[in-house]
Each structure stands twice: as structure tokens, then as C-alpha cells.
Design a protein around this motif. Structure first.
Motif, PDB file in Angstrom:
ATOM      1  N   TRP A 244       2.811  11.694  21.646  1.00 53.56           N
ATOM      2  CA  TRP A 244       3.314  12.912  22.499  1.00 53.56           C
ATOM      3  C   TRP A 244       2.999  14.221  21.836  1.00 53.56           C
ATOM      4  CZ3 TRP A 244       5.947   9.956  19.041  1.00 53.56           C
ATOM      5  CH2 TRP A 244       6.676  10.768  17.752  1.00 53.56           C
ATOM      6  N   GLU A 245       3.262  14.962  23.240  1.00 52.95           N
ATOM      7  CA  GLU A 245       2.650  16.836  22.672  1.00 52.95           C
ATOM      8  C   GLU A 245       4.502  17.331  22.045  1.00 52.95           C
ATOM      9  OE1 GLU A 245       0.209  18.576  23.194  1.00 52.95           O
ATOM     10  OE2 GLU A 245      -0.581  16.502  23.666  1.00 52.95           O
ATOM     11  N   GLY A 246       4.217  18.302  21.890  1.00 51.59           N
ATOM     12  CA  GLY A 246       4.986  19.259  21.058  1.00 51.59           C
ATOM     13  C   GLY A 246       5.788  18.264  19.583  1.00 51.59           C
ATOM     14  N   GLU A 247       6.937  19.389  19.344  1.00 51.69           N
ATOM     15  CA  GLU A 247       7.920  18.561  18.675  1.00 51.69           C
ATOM     16  C   GLU A 247       9.082  17.951  18.928  1.00 51.69           C
ATOM     17  OE1 GLU A 247       8.748  20.614  14.473  1.00 51.69           O
ATOM     18  OE2 GLU A 247      10.435  21.401  15.016  1.00 51.69           O
ATOM     19  N   ARG A 248       9.216  17.061  18.848  1.00 52.03           N
ATOM     20  CA  ARG A 248      11.364  16.049  18.467  1.00 52.03           C
ATOM     21  C   ARG A 248      11.993  16.119  17.601  1.00 52.03           C
ATOM     22  NH1 ARG A 248       9.232  10.595  21.566  1.00 52.03           N
ATOM     23  NH2 ARG A 248       7.929  11.379  23.256  1.00 52.03           N
ATOM     24  N   SER A 249      13.260  16.562  17.987  1.00 49.94           N
ATOM     25  CA  SER A 249      14.214  16.968  16.596  1.00 49.94           C
ATOM     26  C   SER A 249      15.002  16.002  17.099  1.00 49.94           C
ATOM     27  CB  SER A 249      14.427  18.096  16.547  1.00 49.94           C
ATOM     28  OG  SER A 249      15.064  18.924  17.866  1.00 49.94           O
ATOM     29  N   TRP A 250      16.263  16.099  15.627  1.00 50.19           N
ATOM     30  CA  TRP A 250      17.672  15.059  15.145  1.00 50.19           C
ATOM     31  C   TRP A 250      18.024  15.953  14.435  1.00 50.19           C
ATOM     32  CZ3 TRP A 250      19.722  12.520  11.564  1.00 50.19           C
ATOM     33  CH2 TRP A 250      20.978  11.811  11.316  1.00 50.19           C
ATOM     34  N   ARG A 251      19.144  16.278  14.785  1.00 49.32           N
ATOM     35  CA  ARG A 251      19.750  16.534  13.378  1.00 49.32           C
ATOM     36  C   ARG A 251      21.936  15.964  13.138  1.00 49.32           C
ATOM     37  NH1 ARG A 251      24.421  20.458  14.025  1.00 49.32           N
ATOM     38  NH2 ARG A 251      24.028  21.170  15.457  1.00 49.32           N
ATOM     39  N   THR A 252      22.070  15.882  12.363  1.00 47.05           N
ATOM     40  CA  THR A 252      24.035  15.685  11.952  1.00 47.05           C
ATOM     41  C   THR A 252      24.801  16.675  12.652  1.00 47.05           C
ATOM     42  OG1 THR A 252      24.018  16.394   9.981  1.00 47.05           O
ATOM     43  CG2 THR A 252      23.182  14.114  10.282  1.00 47.05           C
TER      44      THR A 252
ATOM     45  N   VAL B 254       2.924   9.208  12.278  1.00 48.79           N
ATOM     46  CA  VAL B 254       4.205  10.235  12.822  1.00 48.79           C
ATOM     47  C   VAL B 254       4.293  10.798  11.565  1.00 48.79           C
ATOM     48  CG1 VAL B 254       6.260  10.351  13.582  1.00 48.79           C
ATOM     49  CG2 VAL B 254       5.016   8.845  15.020  1.00 48.79           C
ATOM     50  N   GLY B 255       4.621  12.612  11.310  1.00 43.72           N
ATOM     51  CA  GLY B 255       5.062  13.190  10.628  1.00 43.72           C
ATOM     52  C   GLY B 255       6.402  13.935  10.422  1.00 43.72           C
ATOM     53  N   LEU B 256       7.293  12.746   9.531  1.00 43.61           N
ATOM     54  CA  LEU B 256       8.919  13.336  10.351  1.00 43.61           C
ATOM     55  C   LEU B 256       9.150  14.279   9.016  1.00 43.61           C
ATOM     56  CD1 LEU B 256       9.673   9.637  10.062  1.00 43.61           C
ATOM     57  CD2 LEU B 256       9.628  11.653  11.908  1.00 43.61           C
ATOM     58  N   THR B 257       9.566  15.293   8.861  1.00 41.21           N
ATOM     59  CA  THR B 257      10.189  16.581   8.318  1.00 41.21           C
ATOM     60  C   THR B 257      11.387  16.767   8.509  1.00 41.21           C
ATOM     61  OG1 THR B 257       7.933  18.034   8.768  1.00 41.21           O
ATOM     62  CG2 THR B 257       9.916  19.058   7.489  1.00 41.21           C
ATOM     63  N   TRP B 258      12.176  16.072   7.129  1.00 42.45           N
ATOM     64  CA  TRP B 258      13.010  16.123   6.705  1.00 42.45           C
ATOM     65  C   TRP B 258      13.901  17.093   5.406  1.00 42.45           C
ATOM     66  CZ3 TRP B 258      14.963  10.702   8.119  1.00 42.45           C
ATOM     67  CH2 TRP B 258      13.955   9.718   8.403  1.00 42.45           C
ATOM     68  N   THR B 259      14.481  17.304   6.495  1.00 40.77           N
ATOM     69  CA  THR B 259      15.376  19.315   5.230  1.00 40.77           C
ATOM     70  C   THR B 259      16.985  18.300   5.438  1.00 40.77           C
ATOM     71  OG1 THR B 259      14.196  20.023   7.118  1.00 40.77           O
ATOM     72  CG2 THR B 259      16.095  21.059   6.523  1.00 40.77           C
TER      73      THR B 259
ATOM     74  N   ASP C 108      27.007  18.277  11.682  1.00 42.60           N
ATOM     75  CA  ASP C 108      27.116  19.729  10.563  1.00 42.60           C
ATOM     76  C   ASP C 108      25.544  20.213  10.051  1.00 42.60           C
ATOM     77  OD1 ASP C 108      29.535  18.426  10.497  1.00 42.60           O
ATOM     78  OD2 ASP C 108      29.675  17.791   8.729  1.00 42.60           O
ATOM     79  N   ALA C 109      24.970  19.844  10.725  1.00 44.01           N
ATOM     80  CA  ALA C 109      23.558  20.545  10.571  1.00 44.01           C
ATOM     81  C   ALA C 109      22.988  20.139   8.837  1.00 44.01           C
ATOM     82  CB  ALA C 109      22.999  21.288  10.494  1.00 44.01           C
ATOM     83  N   ASP C 110      23.555  19.222   8.216  1.00 43.63           N
ATOM     84  CA  ASP C 110      22.996  18.973   6.746  1.00 43.63           C
ATOM     85  C   ASP C 110      21.744  18.194   6.461  1.00 43.63           C
ATOM     86  OD1 ASP C 110      24.705  17.014   7.359  1.00 43.63           O
ATOM     87  OD2 ASP C 110      26.066  16.861   5.951  1.00 43.63           O
ATOM     88  N   LEU C 111      21.098  17.277   7.393  1.00 40.56           N
ATOM     89  CA  LEU C 111      20.199  16.602   8.082  1.00 40.56           C
ATOM     90  C   LEU C 111      20.008  17.373   9.166  1.00 40.56           C
ATOM     91  CD1 LEU C 111      18.577  14.902   7.049  1.00 40.56           C
ATOM     92  CD2 LEU C 111      19.634  13.107   7.310  1.00 40.56           C
ATOM     93  N   THR C 112      18.122  17.326   9.334  1.00 38.58           N
ATOM     94  CA  THR C 112      17.551  17.511  10.472  1.00 38.58           C
ATOM     95  C   THR C 112      16.507  16.510  10.150  1.00 38.58           C
ATOM     96  OG1 THR C 112      16.749  19.352   9.519  1.00 38.58           O
ATOM     97  CG2 THR C 112      18.904  19.942  10.586  1.00 38.58           C
ATOM     98  N   VAL C 113      15.963  15.941  10.568  1.00 39.74           N
ATOM     99  CA  VAL C 113      14.682  15.924  10.797  1.00 39.74           C
ATOM    100  C   VAL C 113      13.804  15.997  12.641  1.00 39.74           C
ATOM    101  CG1 VAL C 113      12.977  13.395  10.660  1.00 39.74           C
ATOM    102  CG2 VAL C 113      15.248  13.603  10.232  1.00 39.74           C
ATOM    103  N   ALA C 114      12.359  16.833  12.051  1.00 40.15           N
ATOM    104  CA  ALA C 114      11.446  17.356  13.383  1.00 40.15           C
ATOM    105  C   ALA C 114      10.573  15.774  13.299  1.00 40.15           C
ATOM    106  CB  ALA C 114      10.554  18.333  12.511  1.00 40.15           C
ATOM    107  N   ALA C 115      10.100  15.875  13.804  1.00 39.99           N
ATOM    108  CA  ALA C 115       8.816  15.001  14.621  1.00 39.99           C
ATOM    109  C   ALA C 115       7.553  15.447  15.086  1.00 39.99           C
ATOM    110  CB  ALA C 115       9.118  13.359  14.925  1.00 39.99           C
TER     111      ALA C 115
END
Length: 138
Positions: free
Chosen positions: A73-81, A98-103, A83-90
């Protein structure tokens, strides 16, 4: 790698980089609480009470969607809780990764690591492991 009590995600490119889901518990039928640990050379971070609500979109469907789009796919996809205490950008990288950036964040701090997994099978296996972990099915 998964056990009955944790899910461990290791980066394909650098084995010292990873994420661990552990210490799952629940007070009621509406939510699941768990800890997330991030690790990389020089970094060890943990957020203790990430909350997933059963009526919201949790991490497993997000990962399943990434696995279904294994051709990219093009660009970035993201998910978060909530409370935003955990986010994932793919992001998708040529060659089928697939690169998963866990914050993880909390109390004024934040830390991130990126894990690279093979698109398709590895991401699908991770989605299944996360689903089972969040449901307590082991």
C-alpha cells in the motif's frame, strides 16, 4: 513467538529490537489490560496498563488488515489505543516487508521502536497471536 502469557515481536532486520505484550488481566467483561515493553540497543521502556475495550477496534483487526494487503500500500496506516498510550504506524517496503513503529507513552515520556516483518504470513501470525493474547485464549 508466543506463550500463554506473552507475545514477543522481533525485528527481522535487527534481533535486538522488539516488542513484548505481557501481564494481561481484566477487571470486567468490557476491557483487557496489559503491559507493553519496547527494547532496542540502549532502550528499555514499558507502559504498564494499556487498555483495550471490547467494543472498540483493537489491534488484531488492524494487523489482520495489513496482512490481507500483503502486496503493499502507499503511505502510512496507523492504530492507537483510546488513551494513546500505545500507537502503531505501518508502512510497506519493497521486497514484501512491513515496518511497524510501536510507540509507548505515559507520564510525559515516549519511546518508539520499529520492527520489520514479512508481509502476509508473519503479519498474519502476529495478528492471530495478538487476538489470542487479548482474548486470553492459550
Amino acid at each position: 513467538m508466543t506463550s500463554s502469557e506473552s507475545v514477543i515481536i522481533r525485528c527481522q532486520d535487527h534481533a535486538a529490537v522488539g516488542v513484548t505484550f505481557r501481564d494481561r488481566f481484566s477487571f470486567d467483561a468490557d476491557s483487557v489490560h496489559y503491559a507493553v515493553e519496547l527494547r532496542a540497543p540502549g532502550l528499555n521502556a514499558r507502559v504498564d496498563e494499556v487498555v483495550s475495550w471490547i467494543w472498540d477496534s483493537d489491534l488484531a483487526p488492524f494487523l489482520e488488515g495489513l496482512a490481507a494487503d500483503y502486496r503493499g500500500w502507499e503511505g502510512e496506516r496507523s492504530w492507537r489505543t483510546d488513551d494513546a498510550d500505545l500507537t502503531v504506524a505501518a508502512v510497506f517496503r519493497s521486497g514484501g516487508y512491513v515496518g511497524l513503529t510501536w510507540t509507548a507513552s505515559g507520564g510525559g515520556w515516549g519511546a518508539s521502536v520499529t520492527t520489520w516483518l514479512e508481509a502476509g504470513e508473519q503479519v498474519a501470525a502476529l495478528a492471530a497471536d495478538i487476538r489470542q493474547f487479548l482474548r486470553g485464549e492459550r
